[in-house]
Design a protein around this motif. Structure first.
Motif, PDB file in Angstrom:
ATOM      1  N   LYS A  92       1.469  -9.899  -4.097  1.00 56.43           N
ATOM      2  CA  LYS A  92       1.149  -8.716  -4.903  1.00 56.43           C
ATOM      3  C   LYS A  92       1.232  -9.116  -6.369  1.00 56.43           C
ATOM      4  O   LYS A  92       2.185  -9.778  -6.788  1.00 56.43           O
ATOM      5  N   ASP A 128      -3.212   5.692  -2.067  1.00 54.76           N
ATOM      6  CA  ASP A 128      -3.949   4.544  -2.602  1.00 54.76           C
ATOM      7  C   ASP A 128      -5.410   4.555  -2.155  1.00 54.76           C
ATOM      8  O   ASP A 128      -5.737   5.004  -1.049  1.00 54.76           O
ATOM      9  N   ILE A 142       1.460   6.794   6.170  1.00 52.72           N
ATOM     10  CA  ILE A 142       1.008   7.259   4.857  1.00 52.72           C
ATOM     11  C   ILE A 142      -0.509   7.399   4.877  1.00 52.72           C
ATOM     12  O   ILE A 142      -1.188   6.837   5.742  1.00 52.72           O
ATOM     13  N   LYS A 185      -5.828  -0.297  -5.708  1.00 52.24           N
ATOM     14  CA  LYS A 185      -5.430  -1.628  -5.272  1.00 52.24           C
ATOM     15  C   LYS A 185      -6.696  -2.424  -4.918  1.00 52.24           C
ATOM     16  O   LYS A 185      -7.673  -1.863  -4.412  1.00 52.24           O
ATOM     17  N   ILE A 236       0.853  -1.190   0.000  1.00 50.03           N
ATOM     18  CA  ILE A 236       0.000   0.000   0.000  1.00 50.03           C
ATOM     19  C   ILE A 236       0.885   1.236   0.000  1.00 50.03           C
ATOM     20  O   ILE A 236       1.842   1.327   0.777  1.00 50.03           O
ATOM     21  N   GLU A 237       0.565   2.185  -0.880  1.00 51.46           N
ATOM     22  CA  GLU A 237       1.376   3.384  -1.043  1.00 51.46           C
ATOM     23  C   GLU A 237       0.559   4.642  -0.762  1.00 51.46           C
ATOM     24  O   GLU A 237      -0.672   4.589  -0.672  1.00 51.46           O
ATOM     25  N   GLU A 238       1.266   5.737  -0.634  1.00 54.11           N
ATOM     26  CA  GLU A 238       0.636   7.036  -0.386  1.00 54.11           C
ATOM     27  C   GLU A 238      -0.435   7.326  -1.442  1.00 54.11           C
ATOM     28  O   GLU A 238      -0.193   7.220  -2.647  1.00 54.11           O
ATOM     29  N   PHE A 288      -4.038   6.677   3.002  1.00 49.80           N
ATOM     30  CA  PHE A 288      -4.723   5.866   1.988  1.00 49.80           C
ATOM     31  C   PHE A 288      -6.165   5.663   2.421  1.00 49.80           C
ATOM     32  O   PHE A 288      -6.506   5.825   3.592  1.00 49.80           O
TER      33      PHE A 288
END
Length: 214
Positions: free
Chosen positions: A140, A6, A34, A110, A2-4, A36
């Motif tokens: 993933k 998302d 982050i 995602k 999980i990224e910034e 999300f």
């Protein structure tokens, strides 16, 4: 995974795995360094006797952003799968297609699935014994259509721990009356094999250590 920024679409079926996944991701959302978003999506496959109110009521009571996607995949599966054959493969393909397309509609970056360690091991042995390939479900993955990124945050979690967690949280579990109602499923047989193997390891390993010390 999980990224910034998302937007994580959590596929919630009403089973213990997806409830646990949703609960943990909502907790991580509060404490992660982050930002999300988490949105729950349930695919109502129109199975006869399916309790349609349980999951929406739970999500609403918990204040969880959610969508209920209604698609009569049940009738399709019943019509295309010959009598005596398992529904799992056809059901899974139809479910994935519906959820992948909906993820793009709501802007999800995602798609989170509730597969755990035992699921991944079972898939590996299914592919080995019945498909002749060394392949499992990665934590993933970029989907075949190259449009969606799938994540499995519970990939290293044992099913027994999820069972304990679900009981502790008292999730309103909804059983699957389609695939789960069939007997002699290959995946169920593999799961039995894995459970027997783990019991053997737990029983034999301490004895082996004892002999080594002697």
């Amino acid at each position: 995974m999980i990224e910034e920024g998302d937007v994580v679409m959590v596929c919630v079926s009403g089973g213990k795995d997806s409830y646990t996944l949703l609960d943990i991701l909502l907790f991580l959302k509060r404490i992660a360094p982050i930002n999300f978003e988490v949105v729950a999506v349930n695919l109502d496959q129109k199975q006869p006797g399916y309790p349609e109110d349980i999951l929406p009521n739970y999500l609403q009571e918990q204040g969880i952003p959610h969508y209920i996607l209604e698609k009569d995949t049940y009738s399709v599966v019943k019509s295309v799968v010959p009598e005596g054959k398992t529904y799992c493969s056809a059901c899974s393909r139809l479910r994935r297609g519906s959820l992948y397309g909906f993820a793009k509609q709501i802007g999800a970056t995602k798609i989170a699935l509730g597969h755990h360690r035992d699921d991944i091991l079972a898939t590996f042995f299914l592919n080995l014994f019945h498909g002749g390939s060394l392949k499992a479900m990665p934590p993933k993955l970029l989907s075949d259509d190259k449009q969606n990124v799938l994540i499995r945050p519970l990939a290293y979690v044992e099913e027994k721990d999820i069972i304990k967690y679900a009981r502790y949280k008292e999730f309103p579990i909804i059983p699957c009356n389609l695939c789960g109602s069939q007997e002699n499923l290959q995946r169920a047989m593999i799961n039995d094999m894995l459970r027997d193997g783990m019991m053997l390891i737990h029983n034999v390993w301490p004895l082996s250590l004892k002999r080594c010390r002697m």
